[in-house]
Design an enzyme around this catalytic site. Structure first.
Site, PDB file in Angstrom:
ATOM      1  N   LYS A   1       0.834  -1.220   0.000  1.00 27.43           N
ATOM      2  CA  LYS A   1       0.000   0.000   0.000  1.00 27.43           C
ATOM      3  C   LYS A   1       0.861   1.259   0.000  1.00 27.43           C
ATOM      4  CE  LYS A   1      -2.508  -0.734   3.712  1.00 27.43           C
ATOM      5  NZ  LYS A   1      -1.880  -1.988   4.185  1.00 27.43           N
TER       6      LYS A   1
ATOM      7  N   ARG B   1     -11.527   1.935   9.031  1.00 23.89           N
ATOM      8  CA  ARG B   1     -11.211   0.558   9.407  1.00 23.89           C
ATOM      9  C   ARG B   1     -12.472  -0.279   9.637  1.00 23.89           C
ATOM     10  NH1 ARG B   1      -5.877  -0.464  10.754  1.00 23.89           N
ATOM     11  NH2 ARG B   1      -4.558   1.367  11.042  1.00 23.89           N
TER      12      ARG B   1
ATOM     13  N   ARG C   1      11.823  -9.138   5.424  1.00 21.02           N
ATOM     14  CA  ARG C   1      12.220  -7.723   5.318  1.00 21.02           C
ATOM     15  C   ARG C   1      13.264  -7.335   6.372  1.00 21.02           C
ATOM     16  NH1 ARG C   1       6.378  -4.711   4.948  1.00 21.02           N
ATOM     17  NH2 ARG C   1       6.393  -5.290   7.140  1.00 21.02           N
TER      18      ARG C   1
ATOM     19  N   ARG D   1      15.916  -5.771  11.889  1.00 21.57           N
ATOM     20  CA  ARG D   1      14.609  -6.303  11.523  1.00 21.57           C
ATOM     21  C   ARG D   1      13.605  -5.886  12.573  1.00 21.57           C
ATOM     22  NH1 ARG D   1      15.033 -10.745   7.804  1.00 21.57           N
ATOM     23  NH2 ARG D   1      17.224 -11.293   7.476  1.00 21.57           N
TER      24      ARG D   1
ATOM     25  N   ARG E   1      -1.433 -11.278  12.081  1.00 23.65           N
ATOM     26  CA  ARG E   1      -1.841  -9.976  11.541  1.00 23.65           C
ATOM     27  C   ARG E   1      -2.739 -10.143  10.322  1.00 23.65           C
ATOM     28  NH1 ARG E   1       4.056  -7.614  11.232  1.00 23.65           N
ATOM     29  NH2 ARG E   1       3.227  -6.180   9.683  1.00 23.65           N
TER      30      ARG E   1
END
Length: 222
Positions: free
Chosen positions: A17, A92, A131, A164, A176
């Site tokens: 996003k 949301r 990541r 990280r 999540r």
């Protein structure tokens, strides 16, 4: 005069996003607005709604929808948003979505499109869990997709320390994703019912997603 465009980006953490919002800013002159940035700016500016938010946050509470919408209304009146906005992280819930529709209606605006960046959950686990960033400048890397040109050295600043996020691990990412789907399902249904939901496969290359998004935005803003 063209009515400012209002886009909502939906998608789980790691769906891209932020990357695509920056591209939309560049391609269409829109401005990305996130709830966190809006709140911090309103508090720093000392607006009435910002001061209300400051009190709530100082007490460790959640800022109410009414305050968030008041801050959004103030921000949308500023001239740099003449071409339109990209909302990321708000609304949301379908209740917040309905309240946003009312706010926009008063201003003679509407949500042009709610774009759902759709991804494969297990692929997302690998994407997010891999990541890491340069501890010096924040440049982003990935175990599989983007390693530094010279191992252990940041391409951008030459730093040799990397970090990280503690929550970028497979178990946390799965939780999540589960929470995202549960929270967003009513929102997807809300915008589908309004006829403005656009679903976009976000598992391809950034350039492909950029092209598909551009096609959608060009179509809904005519």
């Amino acid at each position: 005069m063209m009515t400012p465009t209002v886009l909502i980006l939906l998608g789980p953490p790691g769906a891209g996003k932020g990357t695509q919002a920056r591209i939309l800013e560049e391609d269409f002159g829109l401005v990305q607005l996130s709830t966190g940035d809006l709140l911090r700016a309103a508090v720093a500016a000392g607006t009435e709604a910002g001061n209300q938010a400051k009190v709530v946050m100082a007490q460790g509470g959640l800022v109410s929808d009414e305050i968030v919408l008041a801050i959004l209304k103030d921000r949308m009146a500023q001239p740099d948003l003449a071409k339109g906005i990209i909302l990321d992280g708000f609304p949301r819930t379908d209740g917040q979505a309905a309240a946003l529709d009312q706010l926009l209606d008063v201003a003679g605006q509407k949500v042009n499109a709610a774009i759902s960046l759709e991804v494969d959950d297990e692929a997302m686990v690998g994407r997010v869990a891999g990541r890491y960033t340069c501890a010096e400048c924040g440049e982003g890397y990935h175990d599989a997709f983007k390693q530094p040109g010279t191992a252990g050295t940041c391409d951008k600043c030459g730093g040799t320390a990397f970090k990280r996020r503690a929550d970028d691990n497979a178990e946390t990412v799965r939780e999540r994703l589960k929470a995202y789907h549960a929270q967003t399902a009513p929102l997807i249904a809300y915008y589908e019912g309004k006829g403005v939901l656009e679903r976009l496969d976000a598992m391809g290359a950034i350039a492909e997603i950029r092209q598909s998004l551009g096609t959608i935005v060009s179509r809904v803003t005519v």
